[in-house]
Design a protein around this motif. Structure first.
Motif, PDB file in Angstrom:
ATOM      1  N   TRP A 102       0.842  -1.196   0.000  1.00  0.00           N
ATOM      2  CA  TRP A 102       0.000   0.000   0.000  1.00  0.00           C
ATOM      3  C   TRP A 102       0.879   1.247   0.000  1.00  0.00           C
ATOM      4  CZ3 TRP A 102      -5.341   0.123  -0.181  1.00  0.00           C
ATOM      5  CH2 TRP A 102      -5.985  -1.118  -0.045  1.00  0.00           C
ATOM      6  N   MET A 103       0.635   2.162  -0.912  1.00  0.00           N
ATOM      7  CA  MET A 103       1.340   3.442  -0.899  1.00  0.00           C
ATOM      8  C   MET A 103       0.707   4.304   0.190  1.00  0.00           C
ATOM      9  SD  MET A 103       1.787   6.232  -4.031  1.00  0.00           S
ATOM     10  CE  MET A 103       2.843   5.206  -5.045  1.00  0.00           C
ATOM     11  N   THR A 104       1.535   5.003   0.943  1.00  0.00           N
ATOM     12  CA  THR A 104       0.982   5.857   1.991  1.00  0.00           C
ATOM     13  C   THR A 104       0.117   6.949   1.363  1.00  0.00           C
ATOM     14  OG1 THR A 104       2.833   7.423   1.997  1.00  0.00           O
ATOM     15  CG2 THR A 104       3.025   5.484   3.433  1.00  0.00           C
ATOM     16  N   GLU A 105      -0.850   7.424   2.130  1.00  0.00           N
ATOM     17  CA  GLU A 105      -1.752   8.467   1.618  1.00  0.00           C
ATOM     18  C   GLU A 105      -0.979   9.700   1.175  1.00  0.00           C
ATOM     19  OE1 GLU A 105      -4.132   8.981   5.044  1.00  0.00           O
ATOM     20  OE2 GLU A 105      -5.554   7.381   4.536  1.00  0.00           O
ATOM     21  N   ASN A 107       2.189   9.977   0.168  1.00  0.00           N
ATOM     22  CA  ASN A 107       2.954   9.737  -1.056  1.00  0.00           C
ATOM     23  C   ASN A 107       2.040   9.688  -2.272  1.00  0.00           C
ATOM     24  OD1 ASN A 107       5.416   9.730   0.193  1.00  0.00           O
ATOM     25  ND2 ASN A 107       5.579   7.495   0.340  1.00  0.00           N
ATOM     26  N   PHE A 108       0.886   9.042  -2.113  1.00  0.00           N
ATOM     27  CA  PHE A 108      -0.077   8.974  -3.219  1.00  0.00           C
ATOM     28  C   PHE A 108      -0.524  10.376  -3.601  1.00  0.00           C
ATOM     29  CE2 PHE A 108      -4.048   8.561  -5.395  1.00  0.00           C
ATOM     30  CZ  PHE A 108      -4.040   7.316  -6.016  1.00  0.00           C
ATOM     31  N   PHE A 109      -0.864  11.174  -2.597  1.00  0.00           N
ATOM     32  CA  PHE A 109      -1.374  12.524  -2.851  1.00  0.00           C
ATOM     33  C   PHE A 109      -0.311  13.398  -3.520  1.00  0.00           C
ATOM     34  CE2 PHE A 109      -2.917  16.794  -1.508  1.00  0.00           C
ATOM     35  CZ  PHE A 109      -4.181  16.724  -2.064  1.00  0.00           C
ATOM     36  N   LYS A 110       0.935  13.301  -3.049  1.00  0.00           N
ATOM     37  CA  LYS A 110       2.018  14.070  -3.654  1.00  0.00           C
ATOM     38  C   LYS A 110       2.280  13.632  -5.089  1.00  0.00           C
ATOM     39  CE  LYS A 110       4.502  15.028   0.662  1.00  0.00           C
ATOM     40  NZ  LYS A 110       5.727  14.702   1.464  1.00  0.00           N
ATOM     41  N   THR A 111       2.143  12.338  -5.339  1.00  0.00           N
ATOM     42  CA  THR A 111       2.391  11.810  -6.678  1.00  0.00           C
ATOM     43  C   THR A 111       1.337  12.267  -7.673  1.00  0.00           C
ATOM     44  OG1 THR A 111       3.478   9.831  -5.785  1.00  0.00           O
ATOM     45  CG2 THR A 111       2.672   9.685  -8.043  1.00  0.00           C
ATOM     46  N   VAL A 112       0.078  12.223  -7.261  1.00  0.00           N
ATOM     47  CA  VAL A 112      -1.018  12.509  -8.186  1.00  0.00           C
ATOM     48  C   VAL A 112      -1.286  14.001  -8.362  1.00  0.00           C
ATOM     49  CG1 VAL A 112      -2.956  12.496  -6.554  1.00  0.00           C
ATOM     50  CG2 VAL A 112      -3.290  11.597  -8.880  1.00  0.00           C
ATOM     51  N   LEU A 113      -0.843  14.820  -7.410  1.00  0.00           N
ATOM     52  CA  LEU A 113      -1.105  16.258  -7.465  1.00  0.00           C
ATOM     53  C   LEU A 113      -0.377  16.882  -8.655  1.00  0.00           C
ATOM     54  CD1 LEU A 113      -2.777  18.068  -5.519  1.00  0.00           C
ATOM     55  CD2 LEU A 113      -0.607  18.784  -4.505  1.00  0.00           C
ATOM     56  N   SER A 114      -1.091  17.653  -9.457  1.00  0.00           N
ATOM     57  CA  SER A 114      -0.487  18.251 -10.651  1.00  0.00           C
ATOM     58  C   SER A 114       0.302  19.506 -10.311  1.00  0.00           C
ATOM     59  CB  SER A 114      -1.568  18.596 -11.684  1.00  0.00           C
ATOM     60  OG  SER A 114      -2.197  19.824 -11.365  1.00  0.00           O
ATOM     61  N   GLY A 115       1.132  19.920 -11.252  1.00  0.00           N
ATOM     62  CA  GLY A 115       1.915  21.135 -11.073  1.00  0.00           C
ATOM     63  C   GLY A 115       1.072  22.391 -11.091  1.00  0.00           C
ATOM     64  N   ARG A 120      -3.934  26.246  -1.711  1.00  0.00           N
ATOM     65  CA  ARG A 120      -5.203  25.840  -1.095  1.00  0.00           C
ATOM     66  C   ARG A 120      -5.719  24.522  -1.657  1.00  0.00           C
ATOM     67  NH1 ARG A 120      -9.183  30.560  -3.559  1.00  0.00           N
ATOM     68  NH2 ARG A 120      -8.101  30.815  -5.542  1.00  0.00           N
ATOM     69  N   ASP A 121      -5.179  24.114  -2.835  1.00  0.00           N
ATOM     70  CA  ASP A 121      -5.583  22.838  -3.431  1.00  0.00           C
ATOM     71  C   ASP A 121      -4.787  21.670  -2.858  1.00  0.00           C
ATOM     72  OD1 ASP A 121      -7.340  24.078  -5.299  1.00  0.00           O
ATOM     73  OD2 ASP A 121      -5.627  24.571  -6.568  1.00  0.00           O
ATOM     74  N   ALA A 122      -3.623  21.974  -2.283  1.00  0.00           N
ATOM     75  CA  ALA A 122      -2.678  20.929  -1.894  1.00  0.00           C
ATOM     76  C   ALA A 122      -2.897  20.420  -0.482  1.00  0.00           C
ATOM     77  CB  ALA A 122      -1.246  21.456  -2.050  1.00  0.00           C
ATOM     78  N   ARG A 123      -4.120  20.539   0.007  1.00  0.00           N
ATOM     79  CA  ARG A 123      -4.452  20.029   1.332  1.00  0.00           C
ATOM     80  C   ARG A 123      -5.287  18.764   1.193  1.00  0.00           C
ATOM     81  NH1 ARG A 123      -5.069  25.737   2.469  1.00  0.00           N
ATOM     82  NH2 ARG A 123      -7.293  25.616   1.983  1.00  0.00           N
ATOM     83  N   MET A 124      -4.857  17.716   1.861  1.00  0.00           N
ATOM     84  CA  MET A 124      -5.557  16.436   1.779  1.00  0.00           C
ATOM     85  C   MET A 124      -6.534  16.302   2.942  1.00  0.00           C
ATOM     86  SD  MET A 124      -3.976  12.579   1.537  1.00  0.00           S
ATOM     87  CE  MET A 124      -2.907  12.895   2.937  1.00  0.00           C
ATOM     88  N   GLY A 125      -7.799  16.190   2.624  1.00  0.00           N
ATOM     89  CA  GLY A 125      -8.824  16.042   3.649  1.00  0.00           C
ATOM     90  C   GLY A 125      -9.341  14.622   3.722  1.00  0.00           C
ATOM     91  N   ILE A 132      -8.432   7.856  -2.049  1.00  0.00           N
ATOM     92  CA  ILE A 132      -7.107   7.247  -2.228  1.00  0.00           C
ATOM     93  C   ILE A 132      -7.143   5.779  -1.808  1.00  0.00           C
ATOM     94  CG2 ILE A 132      -4.747   7.215  -1.310  1.00  0.00           C
ATOM     95  CD1 ILE A 132      -4.904  10.310  -1.260  1.00  0.00           C
ATOM     96  N   GLU A 133      -7.784   5.504  -0.676  1.00  0.00           N
ATOM     97  CA  GLU A 133      -7.897   4.115  -0.200  1.00  0.00           C
ATOM     98  C   GLU A 133      -8.711   3.276  -1.190  1.00  0.00           C
ATOM     99  OE1 GLU A 133      -9.580   1.520   3.608  1.00  0.00           O
ATOM    100  OE2 GLU A 133      -9.668   3.714   3.637  1.00  0.00           O
ATOM    101  N   ASN A 134      -9.832   3.824  -1.661  1.00  0.00           N
ATOM    102  CA  ASN A 134     -10.670   3.076  -2.608  1.00  0.00           C
ATOM    103  C   ASN A 134      -9.946   2.834  -3.924  1.00  0.00           C
ATOM    104  OD1 ASN A 134     -12.710   3.088  -0.720  1.00  0.00           O
ATOM    105  ND2 ASN A 134     -13.842   4.778  -1.639  1.00  0.00           N
ATOM    106  N   PHE A 135      -9.230   3.853  -4.411  1.00  0.00           N
ATOM    107  CA  PHE A 135      -8.493   3.727  -5.667  1.00  0.00           C
ATOM    108  C   PHE A 135      -7.479   2.588  -5.564  1.00  0.00           C
ATOM    109  CE2 PHE A 135      -5.065   4.441  -8.606  1.00  0.00           C
ATOM    110  CZ  PHE A 135      -5.643   5.022  -9.716  1.00  0.00           C
ATOM    111  N   GLN A 136      -6.708   2.583  -4.473  1.00  0.00           N
ATOM    112  CA  GLN A 136      -5.676   1.549  -4.341  1.00  0.00           C
ATOM    113  C   GLN A 136      -6.291   0.157  -4.210  1.00  0.00           C
ATOM    114  OE1 GLN A 136      -1.823   2.407  -2.376  1.00  0.00           O
ATOM    115  NE2 GLN A 136      -2.970   3.995  -1.290  1.00  0.00           N
ATOM    116  N   SER A 137      -7.356   0.056  -3.449  1.00  0.00           N
ATOM    117  CA  SER A 137      -8.019  -1.231  -3.253  1.00  0.00           C
ATOM    118  C   SER A 137      -8.529  -1.789  -4.581  1.00  0.00           C
ATOM    119  CB  SER A 137      -9.169  -1.081  -2.260  1.00  0.00           C
ATOM    120  OG  SER A 137      -9.856  -2.301  -2.103  1.00  0.00           O
TER     121      SER A 137
END
Length: 248
Positions: A102-105, A107-115, A120-125, A132-137
């Motif tokens: 499982w990729m940590t939340e 790391n996943f968020f940093k990877t998928v976030l666009s340039g 204000r968009d770069a906050r994970m709620g 993220i959990e559902n996608f990986q599963s």
């Protein structure tokens, strides 16, 4: 229009379109033809994954649209090409048993976030964490289903290699292509020959060759080396590819 929406021809079109879209998305994720057929044969699996994929794909950065050469664009908040390229590589490289990869939340968020993402968009709620959990599963279920009677670990390298090629950062986007054409036209007005323009096009095509399941034309198969081109112009064209790698 509402009545026509229920016409058999429209319903048939929607069915064919949905099937082709599913095939195309799974192809870009790195699954080969046999693996795609396994996935699509499992009732409801792709639809469940697509729901999670679409959550990320449809999110836009905060703010207004921006003008581009052929209209307007509202930049994507998440870069799905990046996660399609990097996630199978992560699964392949992990030393853990498949069910524990499982990729940590974060790391996943940093990877998928666009340039394009703003502060204000770069906050994970909690909402993002859940998706993220559902996608990986569901991604892991795709791999397990695609493997058929094989172990999922045995097909990860093939998926990863294909996904890396199909989602390369060197992929030429539409916006990049528009500006590249403008650059070539400007140089042509300054005296760039048609022969040199053709060589530039040949070099660009040559370097995009080798896509899975896409036959290479005889000309490029027989080409012993990439054509010699005007390197300062070619460097500017490649910089446009880099500049627009996350755009449409």
């Amino acid at each position: 229009m509402r009545e026509f929406a229920h016409h058999p021809a429209v319903q048939n079109f929607n069915k064919v379109f949905d099937n082709k879209r599913a095939e195309r998305l799974l192809y870009r994720m790195g699954f080969n033809e046999t693996q795609r057929s396994h996935i699509l044969a499992k009732d409801g699996l792709f639809a469940r994954f697509d729901k999670e994929y679409s959550f990320f794909e449809r999110c836009k950065v905060s703010g207004n649209t921006e003008k581009v050469a052929d209209g307007v664009n509202h930049p994507a908040l998440y870069n799905m090409r990046t996660i399609m390229r990097d996630y199978p590589k992560f699964l392949q490289d992990s030393p853990l048993p498949f069910e524990k990869r499982w990729m940590t939340e974060n790391n996943f968020f940093k990877t998928v976030l666009s340039g394009f993402a703003k502060n204000r968009d770069a906050r994970m709620g909690e909402k993002q964490r859940r998706h993220i959990e559902n996608f990986q599963s569901l991604y892991r279920e795709l791999v397990q289903t695609a493997a058929g009677k094989n172990k999922p670990e045995h097909i990860l390298k093939g998926i990863s290699d294909r996904a890396e090629k199909l989602n390369s950062e060197k992929r030429i986007t539409g916006n990049a292509l528009i500006e590249m054409v403008e650059e070539i036209i400007t140089e042509k007005k300054k005296g760039l020959s048609m022969e040199q323009i053709q060589k530039i096009i040949d070099k660009l095509v040559f370097e995009q060759n080798g896509m899975p399941e896409i036959p290479t034309g005889r000309f490029y198969k027989e080409l012993q080396q990439t054509p010699a081109v005007k390197m300062d112009l070619y460097a500017r064209l490649l910089s446009l590819v880099e500049e627009h790698k996350e755009s449409i």
